[in-house]
Design an enzyme around this catalytic site. Sequence first.
Site, short mmCIF file in Angstrom:
data_model
loop_
_atom_site.label_atom_id
_atom_site.label_comp_id
_atom_site.label_asym_id
_atom_site.label_seq_id
_atom_site.Cartn_x
_atom_site.Cartn_y
_atom_site.Cartn_z
N GLY A 94 0.80 -1.22 0.00
CA GLY A 94 0.00 0.00 0.00
C GLY A 94 0.84 1.27 0.00
O GLY A 94 2.06 1.25 0.18
N HIS A 95 0.14 2.39 -0.19
CA HIS A 95 0.85 3.67 -0.28
C HIS A 95 1.54 4.01 1.04
O HIS A 95 1.05 3.75 2.12
CB HIS A 95 -0.08 4.80 -0.72
CG HIS A 95 -1.29 5.01 0.12
ND1 HIS A 95 -2.29 5.88 -0.21
CD2 HIS A 95 -1.68 4.47 1.31
CE1 HIS A 95 -3.23 5.87 0.71
NE2 HIS A 95 -2.87 5.02 1.64
N ASN A 96 2.74 4.59 0.87
CA ASN A 96 3.58 5.05 1.98
C ASN A 96 4.19 3.93 2.81
O ASN A 96 4.76 4.18 3.87
CB ASN A 96 2.83 6.02 2.89
CG ASN A 96 2.31 7.24 2.14
OD1 ASN A 96 1.11 7.37 1.94
ND2 ASN A 96 3.21 8.09 1.71
#
Length: 356
Positions: free
Chosen positions: A250-252
């Site tokens: 997922g993002h980050n």
Amino acid sequence: MKFPSSKLVEMVLERSGGRLKMNLTGGDPEVSRFMPPQAAGEGDISFLTDPAYAEAMKASKAALLVLREKDAAALWGEKAPERAVLYCDNPYAFFAFASQIFFPAVSGETGIDPRADVSPEANVHPDALIEAFAVVKAGATIGARTVVKSGAYVDYGAQVGEDVILQPRAYVGPATVVGDRSILQPGAVVGADGFGFAPFLGEWVKIPQVGRVVLGTDVEVGSNTTIDRGALADTEVGDGTKLDNLIQLGHNDKIGKHCVMAANVGIAGSTTVGDHCMIGGAAMINGHITIPSGSNVGPATAITGWGKEPMTKTGFYPALDPKNFALTAASISRLPEMRKQLRELARAVKALEEKA
């Protein structure tokens, strides 16, 4: 390809950065491939890591045997075998490095196929290879000896390092950084939008994902694995990390160096995984947690939190026949009630003991 054993050892030593300890004795036969000890013959190499194959190794007709000194002593005693033997502290690593030499991943061709779609504003090194129907957009950089295969897509401003392989249909998103010697297998998606939406009056409003994905050196991304770019800061994958097929990051997310993840792992956004972690297939890891360096997660394990220390966590139900599974599931659903009853019984027993 065929090499004298001494030349192969020399090339493996160079490729491993001198970290393998090796000693070739008993001859210098030419070798061209690896084979199991029981099937090997002239020109073949066999290596031993599993004791179950020790006797087969002793009887093998391979031209070169690769094994640890202690394993050779267990097989032949103090008398050295009268044949070519490579004593190596890590035979499996030797097999990996030597196989790369026997079967190079790229052909050595260079240039841009006229059927490729390469922007005049892209910076493609003259020693790179851009195959037919690949796409390289404006502002993208392609390093020396990198191969962008047919159907691969490098988006605006992406930076792809040296000796990288982008297999067919691999996608490198805008401003994504791919470190030297990394490999993106077919269908890998690195740098697509993160899953970011804000709730508003019963609807979901898209949040533009303006961060990047940054892959370190020697990273491998498996087929149909997806790594989302960050919402604001970058999503990062450290040097030497290997990702199997069908993984979702997922993002980050921040993934450390030299981690390995098996297929179907899912990691929600803004989670940090330290260096040298191993994550088993189909593990499910929650967002906004930190897994310390040196930790292991077992297959099909759900992680919703973690302490401060590295450890191994495994938790899943074994397969059961339908009747016993139904009974187990029913029992689990009653655990809160059973816990309450147990505490009440404990209090009652204590009260009786005090009266006795």
